[in-house]
Design a protein around this motif. Structure first.
Motif, PDB file in Angstrom:
ATOM      1  N   GLY A   1       0.818  -1.210   0.000  1.00  0.00           N
ATOM      2  CA  GLY A   1       0.000   0.000   0.000  1.00  0.00           C
ATOM      3  C   GLY A   1       0.851   1.258   0.000  1.00  0.00           C
ATOM      4  O   GLY A   1       0.550   2.233  -0.702  1.00  0.00           O
ATOM      5  N   ALA A   2       1.922   1.245   0.799  1.00  0.00           N
ATOM      6  CA  ALA A   2       2.815   2.404   0.832  1.00  0.00           C
ATOM      7  C   ALA A   2       3.502   2.601  -0.515  1.00  0.00           C
ATOM      8  O   ALA A   2       3.659   3.738  -0.986  1.00  0.00           O
ATOM      9  CB  ALA A   2       3.848   2.236   1.946  1.00  0.00           C
ATOM     10  N   LEU A   3       3.908   1.501  -1.151  1.00  0.00           N
ATOM     11  CA  LEU A   3       4.551   1.616  -2.470  1.00  0.00           C
ATOM     12  C   LEU A   3       3.563   2.133  -3.512  1.00  0.00           C
ATOM     13  O   LEU A   3       3.933   2.950  -4.380  1.00  0.00           O
ATOM     14  CB  LEU A   3       5.120   0.259  -2.896  1.00  0.00           C
ATOM     15  N   ALA A   4       2.316   1.696  -3.436  1.00  0.00           N
ATOM     16  CA  ALA A   4       1.310   2.177  -4.383  1.00  0.00           C
ATOM     17  C   ALA A   4       0.991   3.646  -4.129  1.00  0.00           C
ATOM     18  O   ALA A   4       0.858   4.440  -5.072  1.00  0.00           O
ATOM     19  CB  ALA A   4       0.049   1.330  -4.277  1.00  0.00           C
ATOM     20  N   LEU A   5       0.889   4.011  -2.865  1.00  0.00           N
ATOM     21  CA  LEU A   5       0.597   5.399  -2.522  1.00  0.00           C
ATOM     22  C   LEU A   5       1.761   6.314  -2.892  1.00  0.00           C
ATOM     23  O   LEU A   5       1.568   7.496  -3.191  1.00  0.00           O
ATOM     24  CB  LEU A   5       0.272   5.491  -1.027  1.00  0.00           C
ATOM     25  N   HIS A   6       2.962   5.756  -2.911  1.00  0.00           N
ATOM     26  CA  HIS A   6       4.153   6.520  -3.285  1.00  0.00           C
ATOM     27  C   HIS A   6       4.082   7.014  -4.729  1.00  0.00           C
ATOM     28  O   HIS A   6       4.721   8.005  -5.096  1.00  0.00           O
ATOM     29  CB  HIS A   6       5.405   5.666  -3.073  1.00  0.00           C
ATOM     30  N   LEU A   7       3.268   6.374  -5.553  1.00  0.00           N
ATOM     31  CA  LEU A   7       3.102   6.827  -6.935  1.00  0.00           C
ATOM     32  C   LEU A   7       2.349   8.156  -6.989  1.00  0.00           C
ATOM     33  O   LEU A   7       2.435   8.881  -7.990  1.00  0.00           O
ATOM     34  CB  LEU A   7       2.354   5.772  -7.753  1.00  0.00           C
ATOM     35  N   VAL A   8       1.622   8.482  -5.916  1.00  0.00           N
ATOM     36  CA  VAL A   8       0.810   9.695  -5.890  1.00  0.00           C
ATOM     37  C   VAL A   8       1.444  10.781  -5.022  1.00  0.00           C
ATOM     38  O   VAL A   8       1.399  11.958  -5.365  1.00  0.00           O
ATOM     39  CB  VAL A   8      -0.612   9.368  -5.378  1.00  0.00           C
ATOM     40  N   VAL A   9       2.029  10.395  -3.896  1.00  0.00           N
ATOM     41  CA  VAL A   9       2.630  11.363  -2.963  1.00  0.00           C
ATOM     42  C   VAL A   9       4.075  10.949  -2.676  1.00  0.00           C
ATOM     43  O   VAL A   9       4.523   9.889  -3.112  1.00  0.00           O
ATOM     44  CB  VAL A   9       1.818  11.451  -1.643  1.00  0.00           C
ATOM     45  N   ALA A  10       4.774  11.768  -1.917  1.00  0.00           N
ATOM     46  CA  ALA A  10       6.165  11.462  -1.565  1.00  0.00           C
ATOM     47  C   ALA A  10       6.223  10.197  -0.705  1.00  0.00           C
ATOM     48  O   ALA A  10       5.262   9.847  -0.016  1.00  0.00           O
ATOM     49  CB  ALA A  10       6.781  12.637  -0.802  1.00  0.00           C
ATOM     50  N   ALA A  11       7.356   9.517  -0.759  1.00  0.00           N
ATOM     51  CA  ALA A  11       7.510   8.240  -0.054  1.00  0.00           C
ATOM     52  C   ALA A  11       7.292   8.398   1.450  1.00  0.00           C
ATOM     53  O   ALA A  11       6.595   7.587   2.075  1.00  0.00           O
ATOM     54  CB  ALA A  11       8.888   7.643  -0.323  1.00  0.00           C
ATOM     55  N   TRP A  12       7.882   9.434   2.066  1.00  0.00           N
ATOM     56  CA  TRP A  12       7.734   9.614   3.504  1.00  0.00           C
ATOM     57  C   TRP A  12       6.276   9.855   3.874  1.00  0.00           C
ATOM     58  O   TRP A  12       5.797   9.379   4.896  1.00  0.00           O
ATOM     59  CB  TRP A  12       8.616  10.760   4.016  1.00  0.00           C
ATOM     60  N   LEU A  13       5.533  10.561   3.028  1.00  0.00           N
ATOM     61  CA  LEU A  13       4.126  10.827   3.300  1.00  0.00           C
ATOM     62  C   LEU A  13       3.288   9.556   3.128  1.00  0.00           C
ATOM     63  O   LEU A  13       2.356   9.305   3.903  1.00  0.00           O
ATOM     64  CB  LEU A  13       3.620  11.939   2.383  1.00  0.00           C
ATOM     65  N   ALA A  14       3.643   8.748   2.161  1.00  0.00           N
ATOM     66  CA  ALA A  14       2.927   7.485   1.951  1.00  0.00           C
ATOM     67  C   ALA A  14       3.069   6.584   3.178  1.00  0.00           C
ATOM     68  O   ALA A  14       2.084   6.012   3.668  1.00  0.00           O
ATOM     69  CB  ALA A  14       3.451   6.783   0.706  1.00  0.00           C
ATOM     70  N   VAL A  15       4.291   6.467   3.692  1.00  0.00           N
ATOM     71  CA  VAL A  15       4.523   5.632   4.876  1.00  0.00           C
ATOM     72  C   VAL A  15       3.824   6.232   6.091  1.00  0.00           C
ATOM     73  O   VAL A  15       3.256   5.512   6.915  1.00  0.00           O
ATOM     74  CB  VAL A  15       6.042   5.451   5.111  1.00  0.00           C
ATOM     75  N   LEU A  16       3.836   7.548   6.203  1.00  0.00           N
ATOM     76  CA  LEU A  16       3.171   8.221   7.317  1.00  0.00           C
ATOM     77  C   LEU A  16       1.666   7.984   7.273  1.00  0.00           C
ATOM     78  O   LEU A  16       1.035   7.720   8.315  1.00  0.00           O
ATOM     79  CB  LEU A  16       3.475   9.725   7.269  1.00  0.00           C
ATOM     80  N   ILE A  17       1.072   8.054   6.102  1.00  0.00           N
ATOM     81  CA  ILE A  17      -0.373   7.808   5.967  1.00  0.00           C
ATOM     82  C   ILE A  17      -0.710   6.376   6.350  1.00  0.00           C
ATOM     83  O   ILE A  17      -1.648   6.122   7.124  1.00  0.00           O
ATOM     84  CB  ILE A  17      -0.840   8.131   4.531  1.00  0.00           C
ATOM     85  N   ILE A  18       0.046   5.414   5.832  1.00  0.00           N
ATOM     86  CA  ILE A  18      -0.211   4.002   6.149  1.00  0.00           C
ATOM     87  C   ILE A  18      -0.046   3.766   7.658  1.00  0.00           C
ATOM     88  O   ILE A  18      -0.871   3.103   8.294  1.00  0.00           O
ATOM     89  CB  ILE A  18       0.725   3.080   5.344  1.00  0.00           C
ATOM     90  N   GLY A  19       1.006   4.315   8.261  1.00  0.00           N
ATOM     91  CA  GLY A  19       1.221   4.163   9.695  1.00  0.00           C
ATOM     92  C   GLY A  19       0.119   4.799  10.519  1.00  0.00           C
ATOM     93  O   GLY A  19      -0.340   4.240  11.518  1.00  0.00           O
ATOM     94  N   GLY A  20      -0.338   5.989  10.104  1.00  0.00           N
ATOM     95  CA  GLY A  20      -1.420   6.666  10.820  1.00  0.00           C
ATOM     96  C   GLY A  20      -2.720   5.886  10.767  1.00  0.00           C
ATOM     97  O   GLY A  20      -3.426   5.754  11.772  1.00  0.00           O
TER      98      GLY A  20
END
Length: 109
Positions: free
Chosen positions: A59-78
């Motif tokens: 999910g973080a890797l897929a979200l990274h296609l839309v936003v920055a990597a750190w933000l993708a990981v932060l969203i998944i963690g949140g």
């Protein structure tokens, strides 16, 4: 007559001992079955946890296609932490109803 009572007492004692041995054997078998189930459930929890982590990474890797990597990981963690807080809240409310041991035992009977 006394010999008859002595024989009856000896037989009664043998029956009680046999019943105690049977009870211990039944408890041992039940505990072995519980241990077997818990071992299998522990394995299932491990693989479910590993699968969840893999899905979170995907999910973080897929979200990274839309936003920055750190933000993708932060969203998944949140989102994951939010789910944990909700589940802890639900578990706390449901376990609060089970604190009365007498009520639990009456419900189980």
């Amino acid at each position: 007559m006394g010999e008859l009572f002595a024989d009856a007492a000896g037989h009664a004692q043998g029956i009680v001992r046999a019943e105690v041995r049977l009870a211990f054997a039944q408890m041992r078998n039940e505990l072995q079955a519980v241990a077997r189930r818990l071992t299998l459930q522990g394995g299932a929890v491990f693989f479910a946890f590993a699968g969840t982590i893999a899905l979170m990474i995907a999910g973080a890797l897929a979200l990274h296609l839309v936003v920055a990597a750190w933000l993708a990981v932060l969203i998944i963690g949140g989102v994951t932490l939010l789910m944990a807080v909700v589940l802890f809240g639900v578990a706390g409310r449901s376990s609060a109803a089970l604190t009365d041991v007498d009520a639990v035992l009456e419900h189980a009977a």
